[in-house]
Design a protein around this motif. Sequence first.
Motif, PDB file in Angstrom:
ATOM      1  N   TYR A 152     -35.531  -9.363  69.476  1.00  0.00           N
ATOM      2  CA  TYR A 152     -34.666  -8.176  69.449  1.00  0.00           C
ATOM      3  C   TYR A 152     -34.603  -7.496  70.815  1.00  0.00           C
ATOM      4  O   TYR A 152     -33.513  -7.242  71.345  1.00  0.00           O
ATOM      5  N   PHE A 193     -22.075 -12.203  69.513  1.00  0.00           N
ATOM      6  CA  PHE A 193     -22.817 -12.618  68.318  1.00  0.00           C
ATOM      7  C   PHE A 193     -22.323 -13.966  67.807  1.00  0.00           C
ATOM      8  O   PHE A 193     -23.123 -14.832  67.435  1.00  0.00           O
ATOM      9  N   TRP A 249     -32.162  -9.917  72.610  1.00  0.00           N
ATOM     10  CA  TRP A 249     -30.920  -9.566  71.915  1.00  0.00           C
ATOM     11  C   TRP A 249     -30.223  -8.386  72.591  1.00  0.00           C
ATOM     12  O   TRP A 249     -29.017  -8.408  72.843  1.00  0.00           O
ATOM     13  N   THR A 250     -30.981  -7.337  72.880  1.00  0.00           N
ATOM     14  CA  THR A 250     -30.364  -6.115  73.408  1.00  0.00           C
ATOM     15  C   THR A 250     -29.707  -6.322  74.766  1.00  0.00           C
ATOM     16  O   THR A 250     -28.764  -5.610  75.115  1.00  0.00           O
ATOM     17  N   ILE A 308     -26.380  -9.362  73.519  1.00  0.00           N
ATOM     18  CA  ILE A 308     -25.399  -9.246  72.439  1.00  0.00           C
ATOM     19  C   ILE A 308     -24.804  -7.838  72.448  1.00  0.00           C
ATOM     20  O   ILE A 308     -25.453  -6.865  72.046  1.00  0.00           O
ATOM     21  N   ALA A 361     -23.649 -16.678  70.068  1.00  0.00           N
ATOM     22  CA  ALA A 361     -25.075 -16.917  69.827  1.00  0.00           C
ATOM     23  C   ALA A 361     -25.280 -17.671  68.521  1.00  0.00           C
ATOM     24  O   ALA A 361     -26.125 -18.576  68.434  1.00  0.00           O
ATOM     25  N   VAL A 399     -30.698 -16.090  73.306  1.00  0.00           N
ATOM     26  CA  VAL A 399     -30.897 -15.535  71.963  1.00  0.00           C
ATOM     27  C   VAL A 399     -31.066 -16.665  70.949  1.00  0.00           C
ATOM     28  O   VAL A 399     -31.962 -16.639  70.099  1.00  0.00           O
ATOM     29  N   ALA A 409     -34.443 -17.527  68.846  1.00  0.00           N
ATOM     30  CA  ALA A 409     -34.333 -17.443  67.386  1.00  0.00           C
ATOM     31  C   ALA A 409     -34.785 -18.741  66.728  1.00  0.00           C
ATOM     32  O   ALA A 409     -35.507 -18.723  65.722  1.00  0.00           O
TER      33      ALA A 409
END
Length: 412
Positions: A364, A378, A368-369, A372, A381, A138, A142
């Motif tokens: 995302y 979170f 992410w899904t 996280i 990350a 992640v 990002a």
Amino acid sequence: MTSPARAGTGSSQSPAARRARGAAEVFLVFLRLGLTSFGGPIAHLGYFRAEFVERRRWLDDRGFSDLVGLCQFLPGPTSSQVGMAIGMLRAGWRGTLGAWLGFTMPSALLMIAFGYGMTRFGALAQSAAVHGLKVVAVAVVAQAVWAMARTLCPDRPRAALAVGAALLTLVLPTPVAQVGAIAACALAGLHGLHIAPLAHESREGFGASRRAGAVALIAFVALLVGLPIAARLTGSVPLQGIDGFYRAGALVFGGGHVVLPLLQAAVVPTGGVSNEQFLAGYGAAQALPGPLFAFAAYLGTVMQGALRGWQGGLVFLVAIFLPGWLLIAGALPFWDDLRRRDRVRAAMAGVNAGVVGILGAALYDPVWTSAIHTRADFGLALAAFGLLAVARVSPFVVVIVTAAAGWVLGLV
């Protein structure tokens, strides 16, 4: 695209010696990436950008995004094709082979080992340390999205294209939608963007001549057409398997996850691999670094028939990657001239913005899904992102630290 500087070149060295040194360097760099690049194809692009744009400066953000855009247009494993292209830019044919071997070998060997001992290694995908590796993906993605957006979306029109591409791929999370978003951004760039002329760049070429590129494209088509004919005429079961894996690698857009239905259709209905074996191998593949296409090595290992074990694993591994390699080797020699044309550059500016949007959407889902789930995830990350983007810590170190932190969080 900046010219890749040859490390360690000297006037006393022959061109062959320089190429050999460059290929060895490419292999070692990609081997480290193959051991640490968790998180799937989108995360791989983040690792590649951190390594080759920020750390080693083998190419710049625009050149990197150009390669990503080109590979998004081509069928095959996008991240692996980007790696092959970087290897060819750096050290020619030996470089592209070194990049593929280094990036693919760790996961392929692990998948072959898993094929020999599936029960023993079955819990790997559920370990806390592996979850930590998903979390660091992640942060890597990002950082890549943030940095690429600043470079490739410097104005409102390109930022709007990125947002539009992200929305389209979020609403329609399919490979067809990704290709459609890139095509739409290319058309918008062609008709709506005004890009400054490209400064002259001296370069040593793409590592392959146009004649070699044409031969690669002809070979791609010949194998795609000829393999099923040869398999049907001879009735050879191993040849039928090679044809199935080659077609899966040749006809899929969007990376490793998309190829799974094609592989399942090729090996499960024939009885070569049971559905339970297929799903168990797929679960293990999620926990490994490197390309998901290495799943083919596992299938070849467990497949029933004359071609099985490690020999089958290696044969089917080559079969699934070969079309992607032929396509990138065929396209690269023509790419530099195309990208220098004003209309092509305007279209590519739109494509670059679209790539940023697609990466943002992928940040995302699925990155992410799939990683996280709690506040602790979170926080981990966010800490990894700070280490990468603010403290400029090496991605390799961040991967190790985050995996260890995930293991500790799993204990408590």
